[in-house]
Design a protein around this motif. Structure first.
Motif, short mmCIF file in Angstrom:
data_model
loop_
_atom_site.label_atom_id
_atom_site.label_comp_id
_atom_site.label_asym_id
_atom_site.label_seq_id
_atom_site.Cartn_x
_atom_site.Cartn_y
_atom_site.Cartn_z
N LYS A 153 -30.16 -22.50 23.69
CA LYS A 153 -31.25 -22.56 22.62
C LYS A 153 -31.50 -21.33 21.96
N TYR A 154 -31.34 -20.34 22.50
CA TYR A 154 -31.73 -19.07 22.14
C TYR A 154 -30.53 -18.34 21.25
N CYS A 155 -29.49 -18.68 21.42
CA CYS A 155 -28.32 -18.10 20.84
C CYS A 155 -27.80 -18.84 19.77
N LEU A 156 -28.22 -20.07 19.43
CA LEU A 156 -27.89 -20.82 18.11
C LEU A 156 -28.75 -20.79 17.12
N PRO A 157 -28.75 -20.66 16.12
CA PRO A 157 -27.36 -20.41 15.46
C PRO A 157 -26.87 -18.82 15.51
N PHE A 158 -25.53 -18.75 15.60
CA PHE A 158 -24.96 -17.56 15.58
C PHE A 158 -25.30 -16.59 14.35
N PRO A 159 -25.64 -15.42 14.35
CA PRO A 159 -25.82 -14.54 13.02
C PRO A 159 -24.49 -14.62 12.02
N ASP A 160 -24.34 -14.67 10.77
CA ASP A 160 -23.25 -14.80 10.00
C ASP A 160 -22.33 -13.87 10.38
N ARG A 161 -22.46 -12.55 10.39
CA ARG A 161 -21.51 -11.58 10.64
C ARG A 161 -21.40 -11.11 11.93
N ILE A 171 -18.51 0.19 15.31
CA ILE A 171 -19.16 -0.08 16.30
C ILE A 171 -20.82 -0.03 16.00
N VAL A 172 -21.28 1.10 15.47
CA VAL A 172 -22.49 1.20 15.39
C VAL A 172 -22.94 0.26 14.27
N SER A 173 -22.30 0.08 13.16
CA SER A 173 -22.66 -1.09 12.28
C SER A 173 -22.91 -2.17 12.92
N ASP A 174 -21.78 -2.80 13.75
CA ASP A 174 -21.95 -4.25 14.23
C ASP A 174 -23.24 -4.30 15.35
N ARG A 175 -23.36 -3.17 16.02
CA ARG A 175 -24.43 -3.08 17.21
C ARG A 175 -25.83 -3.25 16.22
N LEU A 176 -26.01 -2.52 15.10
CA LEU A 176 -27.38 -2.48 14.51
C LEU A 176 -27.54 -4.01 13.80
N TYR A 177 -26.46 -4.41 13.38
CA TYR A 177 -26.54 -5.83 12.94
C TYR A 177 -27.03 -6.81 14.19
N MET A 178 -26.41 -6.68 15.18
CA MET A 178 -26.59 -7.50 16.27
C MET A 178 -28.02 -7.21 16.81
N LEU A 179 -28.46 -6.17 16.68
CA LEU A 179 -29.83 -5.70 17.22
C LEU A 179 -30.88 -6.27 16.32
N LYS A 180 -30.53 -6.37 15.16
CA LYS A 180 -31.50 -6.88 14.20
C LYS A 180 -31.85 -8.18 14.30
N HIS A 181 -30.81 -9.05 14.92
CA HIS A 181 -30.96 -10.37 15.07
C HIS A 181 -31.52 -10.70 16.44
N LEU A 182 -31.14 -9.77 17.34
CA LEU A 182 -31.76 -9.86 18.83
C LEU A 182 -33.22 -9.68 18.56
N ILE A 183 -33.83 -8.85 17.76
CA ILE A 183 -35.20 -8.73 17.74
C ILE A 183 -36.11 -10.03 17.01
#
Length: 240
Positions: free
Chosen positions: A157-165, A221-233
């Motif tokens: 439930k929480y992992c969908l939808p995936f972030p676009d990038r 790696i930093v760019s991908d992590r920050l993008y993921m972190l934004k969506h995890l928040i």
């Protein structure tokens, strides 16, 4: 009910053995969902020849394995979800062992045996020492690899939808479990994880900020992590 999600693409060399190993683990009411991403080889012929009512096949043209898995996760009916690559082999007892842990935990990451394209063993145990879970540990170095994951609908439930990038659905699902659930790493080696030149996934041991083995630049790696972190928040605040 168990739902297994298998993303396929030109997998004729290994997919029959993998599907047969999965079906041997499933009950009549379970399902194996396969999304083929436009294979041009005999993959679809092999799948169709199996003629098993538990197998549900979808045809797509994403040309992107992450999008393919997201599509499948939106189709599952089961309470418990397993991810599968097309070229590994499940070891007997995988479903039973994972389900026993899923009575207490929300996500299970199992150990595995590494094999090559000719079924030779590369490593008897992928995790020589079981890694510890934890949001910040995982943010630095991903321990989650999709073909070794099983989780419940709470995590789904929480992992969908995936972030676009999103560049790693494995890590995304694992990080969701760290934030919103209770993950566990188990020592049981439950698949033969095939490493060969044609498969998509890279070793999770290479996904870290500081390593000469990483195929990505530090900036990537930093760019991908920050993008993921934004969506995890954003996910963190869902349900509050």
């Amino acid at each position: 009910m168990v739902s297994v999600c298998l993303a396929s693409y030109n997998g004729e060399r290994f997919i029959k053995e993998q599907i047969e190993s999965i079906l041997s683990e499933l009950l009549p009411e379970d399902e194996l969902l396969i999304s083929d991403d436009g294979s041009s080889d005999k993959t679809m012929q092999i799948i169709n020849d199996l003629k098993d009512s538990r197998v549900k096949v979808y045809h797509n043209e994403f040309k992107n394995h992450i999008k393919n898995f997201e599509f499948l996760l939106n189709k599952v009916s089961g309470e418990y979800i397993f991810l599968s690559d097309q070229d590994d082999v499940w070891i007997a007892g995988k479903v039973r062992i994972c389900l026993s842990h899923l009575q207490t935990y929300d996500l299970v990451l199992s150990n595995c045996i590494l094999i090559d394209g000719n079924d030779n063993i590369i490593e008897e145990s992928y995790f020589q020492k079981l890694p510890k879970t934890g949001f910040f540990r995982t943010f630095y170095k991903n321990i989650y690899t999709g073909c070794c994951l099983a989780f419940n609908r709470k995590i789904l439930k929480y992992c969908l939808p995936f972030p676009d990038r999103l560049n790693s659905h494995d890590m995304w699902i694992g990080m969701i479990a760290e934030l919103k659930g209770k993950p566990i790493v188990i020592k049981d080696r439950l698949i033969k994880f095939r490493r060969h030149g044609d498969n998509f996934s890279s070793s999770v041991s290479e996904d870290t900020f500081i390593t000469h083995k990483s195929p990505y630049t530090f900036k990537q790696i930093v760019s991908d992590r920050l993008y993921m972190l934004k969506h995890l928040i954003k996910v963190l605040h869902v349900g509050k």
